[in-house]
Design a protein around this motif. Structure first.
Motif, PDB file in Angstrom:
ATOM      1  N   GLY A  10      19.942  21.012  37.971  1.00  0.00           N
ATOM      2  CA  GLY A  10      19.613  20.551  36.621  1.00  0.00           C
ATOM      3  C   GLY A  10      19.336  19.059  36.580  1.00  0.00           C
ATOM      4  N   VAL A  11      20.127  18.306  37.352  1.00  0.00           N
ATOM      5  CA  VAL A  11      19.916  16.848  37.400  1.00  0.00           C
ATOM      6  C   VAL A  11      18.528  16.555  37.982  1.00  0.00           C
ATOM      7  N   ILE A  12      18.155  17.324  39.009  1.00  0.00           N
ATOM      8  CA  ILE A  12      16.821  17.142  39.613  1.00  0.00           C
ATOM      9  C   ILE A  12      15.729  17.483  38.590  1.00  0.00           C
ATOM     10  N   VAL A  13      15.922  18.577  37.858  1.00  0.00           N
ATOM     11  CA  VAL A  13      14.929  18.988  36.842  1.00  0.00           C
ATOM     12  C   VAL A  13      14.782  17.889  35.782  1.00  0.00           C
ATOM     13  N   LEU A  14      15.916  17.365  35.307  1.00  0.00           N
ATOM     14  CA  LEU A  14      15.863  16.307  34.290  1.00  0.00           C
ATOM     15  C   LEU A  14      15.211  15.042  34.859  1.00  0.00           C
ATOM     16  N   GLY A  15      15.513  14.762  36.125  1.00  0.00           N
ATOM     17  CA  GLY A  15      14.905  13.601  36.773  1.00  0.00           C
ATOM     18  C   GLY A  15      13.399  13.755  36.892  1.00  0.00           C
ATOM     19  N   LEU A  16      12.967  14.951  37.265  1.00  0.00           N
ATOM     20  CA  LEU A  16      11.532  15.211  37.368  1.00  0.00           C
ATOM     21  C   LEU A  16      10.859  15.116  36.003  1.00  0.00           C
ATOM     22  N   PHE A  17      11.564  15.631  34.983  1.00  0.00           N
ATOM     23  CA  PHE A  17      11.017  15.575  33.619  1.00  0.00           C
ATOM     24  C   PHE A  17      10.824  14.114  33.197  1.00  0.00           C
ATOM     25  N   ALA A  18      11.853  13.293  33.448  1.00  0.00           N
ATOM     26  CA  ALA A  18      11.776  11.881  33.063  1.00  0.00           C
ATOM     27  C   ALA A  18      10.659  11.178  33.833  1.00  0.00           C
ATOM     28  N   THR A  19      10.569  11.472  35.142  1.00  0.00           N
ATOM     29  CA  THR A  19       9.514  10.851  35.957  1.00  0.00           C
ATOM     30  C   THR A  19       8.132  11.278  35.468  1.00  0.00           C
ATOM     31  N   ALA A  20       7.988  12.583  35.178  1.00  0.00           N
ATOM     32  CA  ALA A  20       6.695  13.115  34.720  1.00  0.00           C
ATOM     33  C   ALA A  20       6.264  12.445  33.423  1.00  0.00           C
ATOM     34  N   GLU A  21       7.222  12.266  32.514  1.00  0.00           N
ATOM     35  CA  GLU A  21       6.872  11.644  31.229  1.00  0.00           C
ATOM     36  C   GLU A  21       6.582  10.152  31.395  1.00  0.00           C
ATOM     37  N   TYR A  22       7.404   9.496  32.199  1.00  0.00           N
ATOM     38  CA  TYR A  22       7.231   8.042  32.346  1.00  0.00           C
ATOM     39  C   TYR A  22       5.951   7.704  33.109  1.00  0.00           C
ATOM     40  N   ARG A  23       5.693   8.455  34.187  1.00  0.00           N
ATOM     41  CA  ARG A  23       4.527   8.159  35.028  1.00  0.00           C
ATOM     42  C   ARG A  23       3.256   8.820  34.506  1.00  0.00           C
ATOM     43  N   GLY A  24       3.394   9.614  33.467  1.00  0.00           N
ATOM     44  CA  GLY A  24       2.214  10.228  32.861  1.00  0.00           C
ATOM     45  C   GLY A  24       1.592  11.306  33.717  1.00  0.00           C
ATOM     46  N   TRP A  25       2.467  12.174  34.308  1.00  0.00           N
ATOM     47  CA  TRP A  25       1.925  13.289  35.073  1.00  0.00           C
ATOM     48  C   TRP A  25       1.205  14.238  34.124  1.00  0.00           C
ATOM     49  N   SER A  26       0.311  15.017  34.695  1.00  0.00           N
ATOM     50  CA  SER A  26      -0.434  15.974  33.877  1.00  0.00           C
ATOM     51  C   SER A  26      -0.718  17.217  34.702  1.00  0.00           C
ATOM     52  N   LEU A  27      -0.894  18.332  34.017  1.00  0.00           N
ATOM     53  CA  LEU A  27      -1.221  19.571  34.715  1.00  0.00           C
ATOM     54  C   LEU A  27      -2.726  19.700  34.919  1.00  0.00           C
ATOM     55  N   ALA A  28      -3.490  18.732  34.397  1.00  0.00           N
ATOM     56  CA  ALA A  28      -4.951  18.809  34.503  1.00  0.00           C
ATOM     57  C   ALA A  28      -5.399  18.544  35.938  1.00  0.00           C
ATOM     58  N   SER A  29      -6.498  19.203  36.300  1.00  0.00           N
ATOM     59  CA  SER A  29      -7.058  19.011  37.635  1.00  0.00           C
ATOM     60  C   SER A  29      -8.047  17.846  37.600  1.00  0.00           C
ATOM     61  N   VAL A  30      -7.712  16.784  38.308  1.00  0.00           N
ATOM     62  CA  VAL A  30      -8.544  15.573  38.306  1.00  0.00           C
ATOM     63  C   VAL A  30      -8.800  15.167  39.751  1.00  0.00           C
ATOM     64  N   ASN A  31     -10.056  14.853  40.034  1.00  0.00           N
ATOM     65  CA  ASN A  31     -10.415  14.430  41.387  1.00  0.00           C
ATOM     66  C   ASN A  31     -10.496  12.904  41.429  1.00  0.00           C
ATOM     67  N   GLU A  32      -9.773  12.311  42.345  1.00  0.00           N
ATOM     68  CA  GLU A  32      -9.806  10.849  42.441  1.00  0.00           C
ATOM     69  C   GLU A  32     -10.893  10.425  43.425  1.00  0.00           C
ATOM     70  N   VAL A  33     -11.721   9.509  42.995  1.00  0.00           N
ATOM     71  CA  VAL A  33     -12.808   8.999  43.839  1.00  0.00           C
ATOM     72  C   VAL A  33     -12.615   7.499  44.012  1.00  0.00           C
ATOM     73  N   LYS A  34     -12.699   7.043  45.257  1.00  0.00           N
ATOM     74  CA  LYS A  34     -12.493   5.608  45.507  1.00  0.00           C
ATOM     75  C   LYS A  34     -13.846   4.908  45.695  1.00  0.00           C
ATOM     76  N   ASN A  35     -13.805   3.627  45.441  1.00  0.00           N
ATOM     77  CA  ASN A  35     -14.965   2.749  45.697  1.00  0.00           C
ATOM     78  C   ASN A  35     -16.241   3.194  44.993  1.00  0.00           C
TER      79      ASN A  35
END
Lengths: 61, 436
Positions: A10-35
Motif C-alpha cells: 500500500g505504501v508503494i501504491v501511495l508513493g506511485l500515486f504521489a509520484t504520478a501526480e507530481y511528475r505528471g504521468w499520463s496513460l496517453a501514448s506519446v512518442n518522444e522525438v529528439k533534436n
C-alpha cells in the motif's frame, strides 16, 4: 506476515500515486522525438509526424 | 526413642490377562476403569482384582496401529503425560463412515487428558469442570463457555470401533454416543450424551508437528487433509486488519487527492480556435505561438473541442521545445456520428477530446498541429486549450483499485476457507457435497 506485505504494498501504491501526480504521468501514448530542427517553426510542413501514416477510422453505425 | 520405620518398598503386582494369560501393563495405576489386552483384545475390569473380562472384540488384520505408541511420554502445556489408551471412533454421514482417533493421556498429578486426530488434524482435549450455557434458540444453536460463544457445527452418533490400553471409563467396542460439536476456532466444545450421562469437553487445535515435537516421535506427522471444524483460518484474523489498513490507505489517498487537486497549477498556457477546410488541398500543418511551461516537470493537458457532425478529424500534434528541440509527438482522432434507425436514435464518439502529455519539463514550447480528414467534407472548426500541471483523476481510480484488489483477494481466500469448513457441517451450503 500478510498484513506487513499489504502495508508495504500500500505504501508503494501511495508513493506511485504521489509520484504520478507530481511528475505528471499520463496513460496517453506519446512518442518522444529528439533534436527537432528549429526550421520547423518557420516551415511546419518539414516535420513528419510518426503518426501521419496512421490509418484513420471513419466510423459511424 | 526408636528410629522411624522406613517406607515400604513399592511392590509391583504382576497382572495377567485372564483370557490369554498375557502380561498386562497398568500405566495409570488405580485410575484405570478398564484395560484392554492387546493380545486377545479382551476388555477387562481394571477395578476388579480378578480383572473380569467385560468384552472380547474382533480386530481386523489391517487395523492401523496408533500413531503415538502406548507408553510414549511427551509434554502438553508443560506437563509430562504418558499415552495410556487409544480408541477409534466412527460416525456415519449419508452412509459414509468417518473415523477419528483418540489418545488417552495420563499424568499421576493432573489426571487424564486426550489427543484427537482426524485426517492429520489434532486437538488437545480435556474434560470441562463446569457446564456451558446452551442457547438452542439461535440458528445455528450456540453455547457459551467462559464468555466465549461457540456455534453448533455437527451432531452425529459416534461409535467406538477399536480400543487399546487403559480408559478411565467403562469402554466397550460398539458402544455409541450422541456427539455434538460447537466451534469457536481454534477451540471446540464437544457434548457427548450416553443415556442420561452428558460429558462436555474442550479441544484446542494443535499442529501435528507440535505433537511430534512434544512426544519426540520419528518421521513426520500425517499430512492434513481438508479443513477441520475448528482449524484456525490463517486469514480470518488478518482480514479485519487488512480492511482497517485499506481504510487508512483510502483516507490518505483522499487527502492526497485533495492536496494534488488543490495545489495543481492548472494553468492555461494556450487557447486557440482553428478552421480546417477539407475542400482545399495543400499543406495543412501550422504552428502556434510559443508559450511557457512553468514549475516542475509535469503534464500538459490538451483539450480539443470540435464542430464535428457525422465526421471525423485526425490531429497530429507535436509539442516542440524551443530550447532543446525535444518533441512530444502524438495524434488524436476526434469523431462524432449520430443517426436514427429501427432501434431508435444512436450516437457514436464525441466532439470533444482530452489528452495529457506526460512529464513535460519546464521551458518554452510551441505546438505543431496537422489536421487530417476526408476530402470535400467542408470546414471543420475546432478549438484547442492547453493547461499546465493538471490533476489526473484516473490515477486516483487506479490507486484505489490497486489497494482494493489484494484486500478483496485476501477476503475471498478467507471466505473460501470458511466455506470449506462449513461444507462439512450440519449447515453445509446447498452447493457443497460435504462428504469429503
Amino acid at each position: 506476515m500478510i498484513r506487513s506485505l499489504y502495508l508495504a504494498y500500500g505504501v508503494i501504491v501511495l508513493g506511485l500515486f504521489a509520484t504520478a501526480e507530481y511528475r505528471g504521468w499520463s496513460l496517453a501514448s506519446v512518442n518522444e522525438v529528439k533534436n527537432v530542427p528549429r526550421s520547423v517553426r518557420d516551415n511546419p510542413g518539414s516535420y513528419r509526424s510518426v503518426y501521419s501514416s496512421y490509418h484513420h477510422y471513419t466510423g459511424g453505425k | 526413642m526408636s528410629a522411624p520405620t522406613p517406607p515400604a518398598t513399592p511392590q509391583v503386582k504382576a497382572l495377567n490377562c485372564p483370557g490369554c494369560g498375557a502380561a498386562l501393563t497398568l500405566r495409570s495405576f488405580t485410575q484405570a476403569v478398564t484395560i484392554v489386552c492387546d493380545h486377545c483384545h479382551s476388555i477387562l475390569d481394571a477395578q476388579d482384582p480378578r480383572l473380569t473380562i467385560l468384552q472380547k472384540f474382533h480386530v481386523a488384520t489391517d487395523e492401523d496401529p496408533p500413531l503415538i505408541p502406548l507408553g510414549t511420554r511427551g509434554k502438553i502445556r508443560g506437563t509430562l503425560y504418558e499415552v495410556v489408551g487409544f480408541q477409534r471412533r466412527t460416525i456415519r454421514v449419508d452412509g459414509i463412515p468417518y473415523s477419528w482417533h483418540e489418545y488417552v493421556l495420563f499424568n499421576p498429578y493432573k489426571g487424564f487428558r486426550y489427543l484427537t486426530e482426524y485426517n492429520g488434524h489434532w486437538n488437545d482435549t480435556s474434560i470441562l469442570r463446569s457446564l456451558p450455557t446452551v442457547n438452542d434458540g439461535a440458528s445455528p444453536p450456540t453455547v457459551t463457555y467462559l464468555g466465549e460463544t461457540y456455534k453448533h457445527f455437527q451432531t452425529a452418533k459416534a461409535g467406538t470401533s477399536f480400543v487399546l490400553g487403559e480408559f478411565p471409563w467403562q469402554v466397550r467396542v460398539g458402544e455409541s454416543a450422541d456427539v455434538s460439536d460447537y466451534i469457536s476456532p481454534p477451540r471446540v466444545l464437544s457434548c457427548e450424551r450416553t443415556g442420561k450421562e452428558i460429558t462436555w469437553s474442550m479441544g484446542e487445535y494443535v499442529s501435528g508437528s507440535d505433537i511430534w515435537k512434544s512426544f519426540s516421535l520419528q518421521g513426520d506427522p500425517p499430512e492434513r487433509v481438508g479443513v477441520y471444524e475448528n482449524q484456525p483460518s490463517p486469514l480470518s484474523a488478518e482480514t479485519t486488519t487488512i480492511w482497517t489498513i485499506f481504510g487508512l490507505f483510502v483516507a490518505i489517498l483522499v487527502v492526497m487527492l485533495a492536496a494534488f487537486s488543490t495545489f495543481a497549477r492548472n494553468e492555461q498556457v494556450l487557447e486557440g480556435d482553428y478552421t480546417f477546410d477539407t475542400n482545399t488541398r495543400g499543406e495543412a500543418s501550422f504552428v502556434t505561438e510559443p508559450f511557457e511551461l512553468k514549475g516542475h516537470t509535469s503534464d500538459l493537458e490538451l483539450a480539443t473541442h470540435t464542430s464535428l457532425n457525422n465526421n471525423w478529424i485526425y490531429l497530429n500534434f507535436a509539442l516542440i521545445s524551443q530550447n532543446t528541440g525535444q518533441a512530444y509527438d502524438f495524434g488524436r482522432e476526434v469523431s462524432y456520428y449520430h443517426g436514427h434507425d429501427q432501434d431508435g436514435s444512436w450516437t457514436e464518439g464525441s466532439i470533444d477530446d482530452t489528452v495529457a502529455v506526460p512529464s513535460v519539463p519546464p521551458g518554452i514550447y510551441y505546438l505543431r498541429i496537422e489536421p487530417e480528414s476526408d476530402f470535400g467534407r467542408g470546414k471543420i472548426y475546432y478549438g484547442i486549450t492547453a493547461r499546465r500541471d493538471v490533476f489526473q483523476a484516473s490515477f486516483f481510480g487506479l490507486a484505489l483499485l490497486a489497494l482494493l484488489v489484494p484486500a478483496g483477494l485476501i477476503t475471498w481466500r478467507s471466505m473460501s476457507f470458511e466455506h470449506l469448513r462449513w461444507a462439512e457441517s450440519d449447515y453445509a451450503p446447498a452447493d457443497s457435497g460435504g462428504d469429503e
